[in-house]
Structures are given as C-alpha cells and as structure tokens.
Scaffold this motif. Structure first.
Motif, PDB file in Angstrom:
ATOM      1  N   PHE A   1      -2.235  -3.944   9.859  1.00 39.92           N
ATOM      2  CA  PHE A   1      -3.429  -4.672  10.272  1.00 39.92           C
ATOM      3  C   PHE A   1      -3.870  -5.712   9.252  1.00 39.92           C
ATOM      4  N   GLY A   2      -3.487  -5.546   8.006  1.00 38.92           N
ATOM      5  CA  GLY A   2      -3.754  -6.602   7.037  1.00 38.92           C
ATOM      6  C   GLY A   2      -2.956  -7.850   7.367  1.00 38.92           C
ATOM      7  N   LYS A   3      -1.679  -7.669   7.678  1.00 36.12           N
ATOM      8  CA  LYS A   3      -0.824  -8.790   8.071  1.00 36.12           C
ATOM      9  C   LYS A   3      -1.294  -9.387   9.392  1.00 36.12           C
ATOM     10  N   ALA A   4      -1.698  -8.517  10.317  1.00 33.92           N
ATOM     11  CA  ALA A   4      -2.181  -9.003  11.625  1.00 33.92           C
ATOM     12  C   ALA A   4      -3.415  -9.872  11.449  1.00 33.92           C
ATOM     13  N   ARG A   5      -4.275  -9.479  10.521  1.00 36.34           N
ATOM     14  CA  ARG A   5      -5.499 -10.259  10.294  1.00 36.34           C
ATOM     15  C   ARG A   5      -5.167 -11.632   9.715  1.00 36.34           C
TER      16      ARG A   5
ATOM     17  N   ALA B   1     -11.003  -2.306  15.869  1.00 34.94           N
ATOM     18  CA  ALA B   1     -11.921  -1.241  16.279  1.00 34.94           C
ATOM     19  C   ALA B   1     -11.167  -0.073  16.902  1.00 34.94           C
ATOM     20  N   LEU B   2     -10.085  -0.356  17.624  1.00 38.31           N
ATOM     21  CA  LEU B   2      -9.298   0.703  18.258  1.00 38.31           C
ATOM     22  C   LEU B   2      -8.754   1.704  17.243  1.00 38.31           C
ATOM     23  N   VAL B   3      -8.432   1.225  16.028  1.00 37.73           N
ATOM     24  CA  VAL B   3      -7.784   2.107  15.051  1.00 37.73           C
ATOM     25  C   VAL B   3      -8.756   2.548  13.959  1.00 37.73           C
ATOM     26  N   GLY B   4     -10.046   2.276  14.171  1.00 38.27           N
ATOM     27  CA  GLY B   4     -11.057   2.795  13.263  1.00 38.27           C
ATOM     28  C   GLY B   4     -11.445   1.899  12.111  1.00 38.27           C
ATOM     29  N   LYS B   5     -10.923   0.658  12.063  1.00 38.56           N
ATOM     30  CA  LYS B   5     -11.305  -0.257  10.993  1.00 38.56           C
ATOM     31  C   LYS B   5     -12.590  -0.979  11.417  1.00 38.56           C
TER      32      LYS B   5
ATOM     33  N   ALA C   1       2.269   1.032  21.097  1.00 35.30           N
ATOM     34  CA  ALA C   1       2.571   2.053  20.086  1.00 35.30           C
ATOM     35  C   ALA C   1       1.545   3.171  20.111  1.00 35.30           C
ATOM     36  N   LEU C   2       0.281   2.806  20.243  1.00 30.68           N
ATOM     37  CA  LEU C   2      -0.786   3.818  20.235  1.00 30.68           C
ATOM     38  C   LEU C   2      -0.675   4.775  21.415  1.00 30.68           C
TER      39      LEU C   2
ATOM     40  N   ASP D   1      -3.901   2.959   4.859  1.00 35.17           N
ATOM     41  CA  ASP D   1      -5.333   3.284   4.927  1.00 35.17           C
ATOM     42  C   ASP D   1      -5.925   3.147   6.326  1.00 35.17           C
ATOM     43  N   VAL D   2      -5.094   2.961   7.339  1.00 38.89           N
ATOM     44  CA  VAL D   2      -5.617   2.833   8.703  1.00 38.89           C
ATOM     45  C   VAL D   2      -6.156   4.195   9.146  1.00 38.89           C
ATOM     46  N   PRO D   3      -7.413   4.284   9.520  1.00 40.03           N
ATOM     47  CA  PRO D   3      -8.011   5.592   9.840  1.00 40.03           C
ATOM     48  C   PRO D   3      -7.262   6.376  10.900  1.00 40.03           C
ATOM     49  N   VAL D   4      -6.817   5.716  11.949  1.00 44.21           N
ATOM     50  CA  VAL D   4      -6.165   6.469  13.021  1.00 44.21           C
ATOM     51  C   VAL D   4      -4.855   7.079  12.546  1.00 44.21           C
TER      52      VAL D   4
END
Length: 840
Positions: A611-615, A646-650, A789-790, A825-828
C-alpha cells in the motif's frame, strides 16, 4: 455360440486442418524429404499446435505429402494455426502449400497394420475442401465459415466462392480465407475451369441473351443514367467541395453541413470519416488527405460504396452558386445533380439544405421520408459558417485522429461563435466524458439538451440519450433511449457504443459483448470498436482472444492508445510480468492514458498488499491527470485509493486521501469512493455529510443510488459491527453488483465483497463463502482489483466460521502467497496471521 456384439464407434466433433505440399510428386526424393521436414518444423512451431498438444486436444495424421491436424478444443484453433503456417511460409517461398479446414465427426481407429489412425466424415471432407485449392489457398467449408461469422474480427477474411464438385459428384460449399497479406486471393483453378466449362456449354444461349439485353439496354440507356440509383443498403462517400471563391471559410465547412443534412435521414448511409481515414492509410496516403472527386471515388470503390457525392461553390458577383452531384463509384455515371443559388454568404447554408433535400429525392428516397427529415442546416446546426468550420475541425480531431483532447478547443470556439449550437455542446460533452471529467461533460450536455430543438430528429435522439448518461445518470432511461436510437437509425455506431457502456454498468457482459459486436459490424475499421471487443474478451475470460483481437486490429493498421490499458490487465490475469511492464511503457507520455496506467499499476501494488507503493503510484496518476487537465479524474484516483486503504485498516491514510480527493473536485466517483472510505474508517460524520450531498445532487443516478450510497450505509453498519443492517443496506445494490461503476472500469464487485464481510459479521459463514467465491469466479471482471486477493482471506474466515479448518487453512495460505511481498504493517495482514495461528 453367438458372436460378440461389435464395439460401439465413438464419434466426436473434430476441427480439422488438412495440409499438403503442392507439386510434391514432381519433386526429387531428396527435395520431398527436405520439404516434408520443413513443413513439420513450421507446423510444430505454431502456438496453436503446441497449445493443443499440451492440453491433449490434438490428433495428428501424416498423409505422405502433408499432414492432417484434428483439434479438439475450439473451432478457431485450425484457422489460427493456418494463419501462423501461412505467415511462416513467406520465408521459404519454395515450399508451396494448400490448406483446407472443416469441422465434423471423427474417431480414432486401429487400421489393418494395427496402427492408430483417424477416420470419419470430418477428415474426409476437410481433404476434399483442401483439394479444391491451389498453392497458398486456405479454404474453409461453409460450416466453418458460419462459425467464424459470429466473430466480427474474422469477417474481413471470409470470401464466398460457392460450390465445388469433388469426388463421386458430391459438392462442397467453400469460402476462401485471406486478407491482403495472408492466403491466396485468386479464384482456385477448379472454380475457373468449372466456370469456363459452363460458359462453353451455353455460349449460344449466352449470345442470344446478350443480344436481347443489348437491344433492351439501348432503349433504356438514357433512363438508366438518370434513374433512382440507390437503396437504403447503399453506402456513400462524401467528397470535399471544390471551392473557387477564394474564401477559405468554405473549406471543410460545406462538407460538414452536407453531412449533417444527409445523416438526418434513415435512407442514406454515409461512410464514416474514420473508415475513410483508415482506407487512405491502406492506400499509402495521408489519413487526412483532401478528398477530391477522384480520390473519393477510389475510396468508394475499395469500400464497396455505391456512389460519391461531390460539391462545388463558386462566386457570381454577390451571389454564390452551389452544385451537388452524385456519381456511381464503379462506372462514373451521373446519378443525380442539383444546383442552388444563394443571394449572399448568409444564405449559403440554407441553399445547401434545399439542394440536398432535392438530391435525396432524386437518389430514390421516398417523398414521405424526405418530408419527415427535412430540417435545414441553419435550423439544425448553426447559421454561422465560422462556427460550422470550427465544428468540422473538431470532428476531424475525434473521427480521424481519435484525439478528444485536441478536439475540445475547436468545439469551444464553435459555441463561442454560436452560443445556440446544440451539437457543438454535445460534442464537448462527448469529449469530456471519456476523460473522466463528468461535471464538465454534464454541463455541456445539459446545454445541448436545452437547445435540442435546434437539431435534427436523429441528433435529438442522440442528445436525449447522452443526457441520461452524464446528466441524470439514469442508466435504465439511457438504455431505453439508445435502444430507440439503434432501432430508428440502425447504422448509428454511437448507439451501440453507449449500449455497451450501459450493459457494463449493469454487469451484463454478454449483452455488452453483443453491443460491441454490432458496433463492429457497423464500422469494422474503428479502433474504438476493437477496444470494446477486447474489453469484453477480458471480462468474459477470453484472455487469449483479447490478445488475438488486439493483434488483428494492429495487423489491419488500426491501433489505439487504450490497447495497453486493457492488455496490462490481461497480462496480469495471465501472470505475465514482462508483458505488464511492456504495456506500461507503451503509455508513457500519452495524455489521458498515462494516468490510467499509473493507477492500474497502483491497483497491482494494492492487490499484493504493497500500500505504500500503491499510494505513490496513485500520486503519479494524480499528477499525470492534472497535467492532462483532468481534475475530476485526479480526485477520483485519490478517493479510490482512500477506499482501498480503509478496506485493509489503514484508517489514517484513508481519511487523509479522502480529504485530498474532496479538496480537488467533488465529482461523483471521487465523492462516492471517499464516502465509503470515511464510513469504513469510522468517520461517521463525514460519511453522513457526503451521503446527504450525493443523494441530493444525484437523485436519479443509477450508480450513486444503487452502488455508492448502499455501500456507504453498509460500511457504516459494518464499522459498528451490525452485519444484518449492512445486508439490508446492500439489498439495493444486488441488481447491478457485477457492474463497473466508473469510466475507467476499475471498480466492480465491491458490493459483493462488502456483502461477504456483512455475512461474516452476521456469523453466516456459508453465505459469506458464496459471496467471496463469486469474486473469484469473475476474475476477468475483477482484474487486478485488491478485492481479488482479499477474497481469499474472506474465504478463509468464512470456512473457519463454518468449522472447515482444512479449507480455511488453504484459503489463508492462498492469501499469504498473494501477499508474500506485502507491507508488514498492514492491519488486515496482522489480523490474518493471528487468525491463521489459532486455526486447529
């Protein structure tokens, strides 16, 4: 003692490609051996051969001077294989081969020598089909051709030959398969011989009949040159006007005015400028070459047109003389002509309309039709020659260059010169919509709708239909409007394009595919129609076909900047990282396309948990969109990214990106994504405010009312742990849950994912598993969306809830494999690892 009953012969349908070397028996033995070996290498090197053999779907039968291949996968396989062989044979021109293709019953047998063999009518007829050809021919049985006719990309290859007599007096109906580069376009020798024999046998009758015809023709010669020459099936090329006045304002302008006049009737079919441009390219001429009468006639001949209409304008003192002339494309004979005098420049468009109306009548259109569709140019387009000229230049940019951004300034100039120019406003809406600038598209389309009485009946239908797409967003109303347009004007390509678009939003990809096919049939040389077909191939999981269709388009010298966008996702689905990189590189520096590729790459990163790269990739997409003056698209990217986070808790990232999206532009999609993100992140106040705003601004919008609002309400319920309330909210989304909501086609099946989460919250594991499996079953539609994936994680949780730890472990492991390079560190991800550790 009774004998054993004979074993049952089991037939199956085989798709047979029969190949032999022409003149094989006349070769020296060493030459025969060399050519057979070379043919084997070429055949074995084809992709179709290797693919079918790997699948266990290929039977081979050597025939001495060639080979028979029986494909047991698809009817297209032998055709694609034949194309590969024909292209490979260009390098060793001394190897002269003919091929025949037929689909029919075959069965494997053991011959008298106890060797495996193949028998059946399928292979016998394939050989007879081949025997009718000469070197270079690829002949198809009529049965095979009928199968291929269902696919528009094959139609240009199919050329009817008729019946050919083969062994024992039997006849087979054949089709010659070729294009400009592949196959043999010449009539096979057997057909020429049969034709010559028939001519010799009946020469006396033919001579007598010819004399009768000539006598009759002599009496009717004058009438035939002046008779009604066209039907509603005939196609027409519009030539450019010859302008001897010295005033450049007429250049391109009068042709546009005449086109608007002729397009209002259902009787005449104008060959589109995009088709003409492509044909000029094939003629090695500039695609925007000036269409003189001579060049227009040559184009018409190539395209099978019935006539060209040429015009001229000359000055006579303060007056202007307008002339229109329709000429038969093939013979050059005059079909009809008209002349009108205008008392001044301001009367020219009126004179043009009057001349065009009379010409239509002379060309065979009924009086009732002419009277029904009789709006004059100054009443339907504009009374300003300058505005009409700017409009013509805008159409040139869209139709010939396929450059919507370049067209916008021309249409803006047209409406500045004539603020009542309805079709110029519509054209602006049509240009902004594919760029994702829906607010601007709605603004200009609303203006066109207000001025729709200044348009022909044909144009009014188009304005009203597009109004439902971008202003109200009522897609059911849009569907009905475009269906009416397609029924009334069956050659209107745009009607099928937007029916395709509507069916995508509805999630009915079979109907979208049918609309794409119809659009292609109307205009088979439009790269945009190829785009529609390739998208449908992706969504319907015809991934190899998607690539083949793109290649077919490019081989026909038709390319599109959108091809890499689709093929990137196709390569993703086929796990082709090198292909994905190649497609991404192809879009660099292309305004309006580069940003979409950056966002697709961000989707891939999010799919893998990065998600860092995605951002960061989303930021690049946003910058690129702004550079292309696509502010609403930039906001949409940021809102979309906030939802993923938001879907993965960030949650903190999600709120920041949602706020940035709303600060850019409050467009429908960006605001809708942000509302869902706020709801998932627990910011109830912000989610409620956006929900109220969306409901007020888009009261009839199908996507807002059936997707974004239900998902926001469901997300709020999920955030407070109320699965039942979430399921109730999502009931409104069920009708269109498989559809793509945005114009970039990157947001589908999210209601399904949230429903799966709602069932988990409601402790119904079986129902939850069904929802997550639905996402996996529609991989072509989901593409590289992170929910692909989710969904594996969702399945693992659903199976665990149902007590099936074995299946749960497998699903969790599938998820971890997809997220093997995820940010730690992704919460999900942390939650998933903890859950997996507790499984029994």
């Amino acid at each position: 003692m009774p004998s054993d009953p004979p074993s049952e012969i089991k037939f199956e349908i085989g798709h047979v490609l029969f190949i032999d070397i022409v003149g094989y028996s006349k070769l020296l033995i060493t030459e025969q051996s060399e050519q057979i070996q070379k043919l084997k290498e070429i055949v074995r090197g084809t992709e179709q051969f290797r693919l079918a053999e790997a699948q266990g779907k290929l039977l081979r039968l050597p025939t001495g001077d060639g080979v028979a291949l029986v494909f047991r996968n698809t009817s297209e396989a032998p055709v694609l294989c034949a194309l590969e062989i024909a292209k490979a044979l260009k390098n060793p021109p001394e190897l002269r081969v003919r091929m025949g293709i037929h689909s029919g019953p075959v069965n494997e047998i053991t011959d008298l020598n106890a060797q495996a063999n193949i028998a059946g009518a399928g292979i016998n007829i394939a050989q007879r089909v081949m025997d009718c050809g000469d070197a270079g021919h690829i002949l198809l049985s009529r049965h095979v051709a009928e199968d291929l006719e269902h696919y528009p990309h094959w139609k240009p290859y199919l050329h009817e030959l008729g019946e050919c007599e083969v062994k024992h007096g039997h006849k087979v109906s054949l089709v010659n398969f070729h294009d400009d580069e592949t196959g043999n376009r010449e009539m096979p020798r057997k057909f020429r011989q049969a034709k010559a024999a028939r001519a010799t046998k009946f020469w006396k009758i033919a001579v007598a009949a010819l004399l009768v015809i000539l006598i009759g023709a002599g009496g009717l010669y004058y009438y035939s040159r002046q008779s009604k020459a066209l039907t509603d099936k005939d196609a027409i090329v519009l030539a450019e006007f010859t302008n001897t006045t010295g005033d450049p304002v007429f250049d391109g302008t009068l042709r546009q005015g005449l086109a608007s006049q002729l397009e209002q009737t259902t009787f005449l079919a104008l060959i589109s400028d995009s088709t003409i441009a492509h044909t000029l390219t094939l003629m090695s001429k500039p695609k925007d070459a000036r269409l003189t009468s001579e060049l227009a006639r040559e184009v018409g001949q190539r395209l099978g047109g019935a006539a060209i209409i040429e015009g001229s304008i000359s000055a006579l003192g303060t007056q202007y003389v307008l002339s229109l002339k329709a000429v038969n494309c093939q013979s050059g004979n005059l079909l009809a002509q008209e002349q009108e005098t205008a008392s001044g420049k301001e009367q020219i468009l009126k004179a043009l309309g009057q001349a065009a109306t009379r010409l239509r009548r002379k060309l065979g259109e009924s009086l009732a039709s002419v009277q029904k569709y009789d709006a004059l140019p100054e009443d339907t387009t504009t009374s300003s020659l300058e505005a009409l000229q700017a409009y013509a230049l805008g159409n040139k940019a869209t139709d010939i260059e396929n450059d919507y951004l370049a067209a916008i300034p021309f249409f803006q100039r047209a409406v500045s010169l004539d603020p009542n120019f309805a079709m110029a406003y519509l054209s602006l809406g049509l240009c902004y919509q594919p760029q994702g600038e829906l607010t601007l598209a709605a603004e200009y389309t609303r203006k066109a709708y207000e001025l729709r009485e200044r348009a022909s009946d044909h144009e009014k239908l188009g304005i009203a239909a597009f109004y439902e797409i971008v202003v109200t967003g009522n897609l059911e109303a849009a569907r009905r409007a475009y269906e009416l347009l397609a029924q009334t004007y069956s050659r209107d390509e745009n009607a099928e394009i937007y029916l395709w678009f509507v069916h995508i939003a509805f999630g009915d990809y079979q109907k979208a595919d049918a609309a794409a096919q119809r659009g292609f049939e109307i205009n088979p040389v439009s790269s945009n129609n190829y785009v529609s077909l390739i998208y449908c191939d992706q969504w319907l999981n015809r991934l190899d076909q998607a690539k083949a269709t793109a290649q077919q388009s490019r081989s026909n010298k038709l390319d599109s900047p959108w091809f890499p966008i689709i093929l990137y996702v196709v390569d993703f689905l086929q796990h082709d990282a090198a292909g994905m990189e190649q497609q991404a590189t192809a879009t660099v520096g292309t305004p309006g396309v580069e940003d979409q590729m950056f966002f697709l790459e961000s989707e891939t990163a999010a799919y893998g948990g990065q998600f860092g790269k995605a951002r960061e990739l989303t930021r690049e997409a946003t910058v690129s969109a702004r550079r292309a003056q696509e502010k609403e698209t930039a906001a949409e990217y940021q809102g979309h990214n906030s939802l993923r986070e938001a879907l993965v808790g960030k949650e903190d990232w999600a709120k920041d990106d949602a706020q940035a999206a709303l600060a850019e532009v409050k467009g429908k999609h960006g605001e809708g994504f942000s509302a869902i993100a706020y709801a998932l992140a627990g910011d109830t106040a912000s989610a409620d405010n956006l929900t109220a705003d969306l409901a007020k601004r888009f009261p009839r919008d199908t996507v807002v009312q059936t997707q974004y609002l239900p998902m926001t309400r469901a997300s709020l319920a999920l955030n407070r742990g109320d699965g039942t309330a979430a399921l109730d909210a999502l009931s409104a989304a069920s009708a269109y849950e498989l559809g793509h909501t945005n114009d970039d086609f990157t947001f589908a099946l999210y209601p399904v994912y949230l429903r799966g989460e709602a069932y988990l919250a409601a402790k119904n594991g079986t129902a939850a598993a069904g929802e997550f499996q639905k996402i996996l079953d529609h991989s072509g539609v989901v593409g590289n969306e992170p929910i692909g994936a989710l969904a594996h994680l969702g399945l693992g949780r659903a199976y665990a809830l149902s007590g099936d730890s074995t299946k749960a472990k497998t699903a969790y492991q599938d998820f971890f494999a997809l997220w093997k390079n995820a940010d730690p560190d992704v919460p999900v991800l942390k939650q998933a690892k903890a859950e997996y550790a507790k499984l029994p």
